[in-house]
Design a protein around this motif. Structure first.
Motif: not given
Length: 340
Positions: A84-91, A113-123
């Motif tokens: 996803x980082x290589x493709x520029x997609x947040x995940x 690197x902050x190219x994309x935002x990475x989230x995790x379901x810490x619900x």
């Protein structure tokens, strides 16, 4: 807020339902679901939301797609994050995002690197009783917090679990898989970092699955001197009213609280928040909903707005969990009751 097109890459756990549901409710569009083994959860999720199952990962990384959701096999998630980082997609990724220290370092480099935002379901930060507890702690209701306990039994239903679930290498094991939530909540509720932990990992069942352990208990120390007790198991009885009687206990110099996150079969099956202080008698308190969902919070981060969970929170909770897993003592009782 702009309309996003999102896709799902990896659909091995039903947790991804929450991300899909919240994205759709916000008016965003799902382009489809890709999983290399689509039979089972992926088919069920696709049918539930009326979205397509696709046979190519590349289709789920098309130019019009800007966000990816991922609930792949746990030790494969970091590979998808790097794609996803290589493709520029947040995940947005189901927990845990990594399962070992080596993959943590890969995550750390990605995050820095902050190219994309990475989230995790810490619900659990977005649970009304937990959110209410956080506000009460901030108000000083309980005085200075001295101890926090978290109890997290789970229903195993072993015949319904995929084969990778029982592999320590693929799943991460009970500590990494389940206690990531607890380490995140400890940091969030106390505003303090984890100093260290000691504890035990026990194997009582399923001797054929040699790397599967079914119980974990930890003692944790935080920088500000607060101690915590974390416990999880795979032993919720089949006749229980819930998949897990999860509870949180907080003790302070002026009061204490108990959260029964799945209610109580003799009181209410709704989540219960109870507290008592030096000035207030024991009572069941009303809970407040957090101001946004976890998916809205992630979108806020993507759009440069203030968010409840940021990249540093994900890194810190993940590292604390990995370090606890590296230190834990192992007890194997599934065959001869041997401790090693």
């Amino acid at each position: 807020m702009k309309k996003h097109v999102f896709s799902i890459i990896g659909c091995q756990h039903a947790h991804i339902n929450r991300f899909i549901q919240e994205m759709l409710e916000l008016g965003h569009e799902c382009a489809g679901i890709y999983d290399p083994n689509p039979a089972g959860i992926a088919e069920t999720v696709a049918d539930k939301y009326g979205v397509s199952l696709v046979s190519s990962m590349e289709d789920m990384l098309a130019p019009e797609i800007d966000i990816v959701g991922c609930a792949a096999i746990n030790n494969q998630k970091i590979d998808i994050v790097e794609i996803c980082e290589r493709k520029g997609k947040h995940i947005m990724v189901d927990k845990p995002i990594v399962t070992c220290r080596g993959d943590y370092h890969r995550l750390e480099m990605l995050s820095r690197r902050r190219i994309i935002q990475i989230g995790m379901l810490l619900t659990e930060r977005f649970s009304p009783p937990v959110y209410t507890l956080k506000k009460q702690i901030e108000r000083g209701t309980f005085g200075r917090i001295v101890s926090i306990g978290m109890r997290k039994p789970h229903l195993l239903s072993s015949n319904e679990r995929p084969h990778w679930f029982f592999s320590k290498e693929q799943s991460g094991g009970i500590l990494i898989d389940l206690l990531i939530h607890d380490f995140d909540l400890l940091r969030w509720l106390t505003g303090s970092e984890v100093v260290g932990s000691e504890g035990y990992l026990a194997k009582n069942i399923l001797p054929d699955h040699t790397t599967f352990y079914d119980m974990v208990g930890l003692q944790v120390l935080l920088e500000n001197g607060i101690t915590a007790q974390l416990y999880a198991d795979w032993h919720t009885p089949l006749s229980s009213w819930t998949w897990g009687d999860c509870r949180i206990f907080v003790s302070g110099t002026e009061g204490s609280a108990e959260l029964r996150l799945k209610g109580d079969p003799f009181v209410s099956k709704k989540p219960l928040y109870m507290h008592v202080t030096n000035q207030e008698a024991p009572s069941i308190m009303e809970v407040a909903a957090p101001p946004c969902t976890i998916t809205e919070d992630f979108l806020n981060r993507i759009h440069g707005k203030k968010s409840n969970i940021d990249a540093e929170d994900i890194l810190a909770a993940t590292l604390a969990t990995i370090e606890a897993d590296e230190r834990v003592h192992v007890i194997n009782l599934s065959e001869r009751g041997q401790v090693r």
